[in-house]
Scaffold this active site. Structure first.
Site, short mmCIF file in Angstrom:
data_model
loop_
_atom_site.label_atom_id
_atom_site.label_comp_id
_atom_site.label_asym_id
_atom_site.label_seq_id
_atom_site.Cartn_x
_atom_site.Cartn_y
_atom_site.Cartn_z
CB SER B 135 -0.88 0.01 1.25
OG SER B 135 -1.45 1.28 1.43
CE1 TYR B 148 -4.21 -2.06 4.93
CE2 TYR B 148 -3.49 0.01 3.96
CZ TYR B 148 -3.94 -1.28 3.81
OH TYR B 148 -4.12 -1.80 2.56
#
Lengths: 433, 242
Positions: B135, B148
């Site tokens: 990501s 995250y």
């Protein structure tokens, strides 16, 4: 969230249904009444539910099975007709009935029991659905088809999404030799000629439809272009359509009486002088408007109405003529006007729109009261002739107009899901939940 | 190809492209019912063969058998895509260390374990493409989602090292960095201009699996957005609301 007509923007509590196994739970846990929204390609408010829940079904996009020997396809309700065609056409199969856009979902095609240019030969979409799974908001799941739980099936086909949420469906496809369509163009210069062409061409061509120039009616006579088509034997691959978009258009309505007249006149001239017979890619014949993505933006921020009615065979010529005269006199002018005769086959669903007779579809930019006044005059003619309006396109029909056009509505009410409502259902079943 | 986290929207969109070309696909996911639904979809779309195996990625002891099954199902493996993961609630993770570690277990711990197992097998085979979904959040910690981001950073760094180690041994390691993608994982987000569909991202991943190298941002502009963000001096960055 808006429908294709962009007339209004409705606020929803959105719930995405992610897969058909968890969908039943998601639906039964919803608090506010909801309506299923597929790809939002219906024009009016059949798929809108202002202040309520929207169950988005587009992610129910899995195929379940396809048998290339029998042409039986099973898929989830959020699969679009384009996805089906892309899968099955290379294997020699095609949709038995297709509307003018391939961006509708299977669920939407069933709920609106959509029809196509071959209604006179093959009926409507619902005639080819072999079965479906209906999820009710009380948690019940009903598997139904033309011969099992048939009353639920008949209520759901054309049932405007009000009987439950369609989770998946089976479709009987039809064989084709290839992706091409043989077509023929004929010019007509009066309604009598149109009906004559419908009779003669309809007997030998699977697909027929006419475009009519309702801006210019020289000598009070309607002129137009009659298209006939049938699947070709040509098997060569078709070219990919050129992608065009109307998204760049300024946020104003570019459809005026002047531009409509000009477009219609040019269109008529092009076809009068153009080729009469051709072999076209299937997408050019069936989906000319799909070539321009977001073409609905042409009508600017106020959106547009599509007015589609059907009038019974008896007296159809006089009624269609009267409708066209009212439109001509109003000066509203429709950019695209489509005329087609329906076949006499009994409807697939309880609330299906098609009936033996003639259907007229028109686009009008939204001009507020001016538009509604025009519709009132048209409605009076349609009602008097014993005709009705098409819910998939409608945004303004009254409860009275609805009940007169659809006498089965009383019977249909028994199959409604109490947890489902739409802007349309509140209008059409007003005061009689 | 092998897809781990096969019921995720991005992974399934990639698998559909392989299926349409007639490829043989082995799907691994946690939910048996969804696995069957996704498998049937790929079969209908033309997959040469579809194998499935239920696996909870957190069950590290079961990884080996699942990977062996994938390698033997079709006699070897060309491509593996690891796509499972969670987007934890940052605020909840700040309140609860247990939740924070749960997110790391799924996104980081189980993923590096799978990558390691795949790397051994690909190296033995002498060929293969190992792709993992990371990501942009891994490129720099942001107050709004650094749990995250950090769990994905472990994946990115691990992949970079693996890429170097396997270089010249026939095994290509790809770090896939999708920006904002409209999937069930991001259902609660407001969507804007920067958002892409799973299909668009899948097309980029598909191209990368065939001939891509290194770190693949999708859509492409995220490479430049993240380069810019990494260049911001810490003294300025610390004051920013991102």
């Amino acid at each position: 969230m808006s429908s294709w007509g962009r007339l209004s923007s409705a606020l929803h509590e959105t719930t995405w249904l992610q897969d058909r196994t968890s969908a039943a739970d998601r639906i039964s846990q919803t608090i506010l009444p909801g309506i299923a929204i597929g790809n939002a390609r219906s024009y009016g408010d059949v798929c809108l539910n202002n202040g309520g829940t929207a169950w988005r079904t587009r992610r129910l996009d899995k195929f379940i099975s396809f048998d290339p020997a029998s042409g039986l396809l099973e898929c989830e309700a959020g699969v679009t007709l384009k996805e089906i065609t892309d899968l099955v056409l290379p294997q020699g199969w095609f949709l038995p009935v297709t509307p003018g856009t391939q961006y509708v979902t299977v669920g939407g095609a069933i709920a609106n029991d959509v029809h196509g240019k071959n209604h006179h030969s093959r009926g409507s979409f619902g005639d080819h659905v072999t079965g479906l799974t209906l999820l009710r908001t009380d948690g019940e799941t009903i598997a139904c088809g033309p011969s099992s739980n048939a009353e639920w099936f008949r209520a759901t086909v054309g049932g405007m999404g009000l009987t439950g949420i369609v989770a998946d469906a089976g479709l009987q496809l039809r064989r084709v030799n290839g992706p091409w369509v043989d077509s023929q163009v004929d010019i007509f210069e009066s309604l009598e000629q149109f009906f004559e062409l419908s009779r003669t061409q309809g007997a030998s061509w699977e697909y027929t439809v006419a475009w009519i120039d309702c801006m210019a009616m020289p000598g009070g006579r309607a002129r137009g272009v009659f298209f006939s088509g049938r699947h070709s034997d040509r098997t060569a691959p078709v070219p990919v359509p050129k992608a065009r978009s109307a998204a760049w258009l300024p946020p104003v309505c570019v459809v005026t009486t002047r531009t409509s007249s000009l477009f219609n006149a040019l269109y008529f001239r092009r076809h009068r002088q153009g080729v009469q017979r051709a072999t076209q890619p299937y997408w050019a014949f069936f989906y000319p408007l799909d070539a321009i993505s977001e073409w609905n933006r042409m009508y600017g921020p106020s959106g547009f109405y599509q007015y589609q009615c059907v009038v019974p065979e008896q007296g159809q010529l006089e009624t269609v003529r009267a409708l066209l005269e009212v439109i001509k006199a109003s000066g509203a002018g429709s950019f695209l006007s489509v005329l087609k005769t329906f076949g006499a086959r009994p409807p697939a669903g309880l609330m299906s729109f098609p009936m033996a007779g003639t259907t007229l579809a028109l686009d009008f930019p939204n001009k507020g009261e001016e538009s509604t006044r025009l519709f009132a005059r048209l409605n009076a003619l349609v009602a008097e002739a014993g005709g009705r309006l098409y819910p998939a396109k409608d945004a303004v029909m009254s409860a009275v107009m609805f009940c007169n056009g659809y006498p089965q509505a009383e019977q249909f009410r028994r199959y409604r899901d109490p947890g489902i409502e739409s802007d349309m259902s509140r209008r059409l079943f007003a005061g009689r939940q | 190809m092998l897809v781990i986290g096969a019921t995720s929207a991005i992974a399934h969109a990639v698998a559909r492209r392989y299926a349409a070309r007639g490829a043989r696909v082995f799907l691994v996911a946690r939910n048996a019912t969804l696995l069957a639904t996704h498998g049937a979809d790929l079969t209908t779309r033309g997959a040469g063969a579809v194998g499935t195996r239920v696996l909870d990625a957190l069950d590290v002891a079961a990884h080996g058998a699942a990977l062996d099954a994938a390698f033997t199902a079709f006699g070897g493996l060309d491509v593996a895509l690891i796509a499972h993961g969670v987007l934890p609630d940052q605020a909840a993770c700040e309140r609860s260390v247990a939740e924070l570690l749960d997110a790391f277990d799924v996104n980081a711990r189980s993923t590096v374990a799978l990558m390691s197992g795949l790397a051994q097998r690909f190296e033995r085979q002498g060929s293969g493409v190992l792709a993992v979904i990371s990501s942009p959040a891994a490129d720099r910690g942001r107050a709004s989602n650094f749990v995250y981001g950090a769990s994905k950073a472990a994946v990115s760094v691990f992949a970079a090292g693996l890429r170097q180690r396997l270089y010249g041994r026939g095994v290509r390691v790809l770090t896939i960095v999708p920006g904002f993608v409209d999937t069930p994982m991001t259902a609660s987000f407001k969507k804007g201009l920067l958002w892409a569909s799973p299909e668009k991202v899948a097309a980029d991943i598909d191209a990368a699996l065939q001939r891509g190298f290194g770190v693949v941002y999708t859509p492409w502009f995220w490479r430049w957005i993240m380069l810019l963000i990494r260049c911001i001096p810490e003294r300025v960055y610390v004051r920013m609301k991102l």
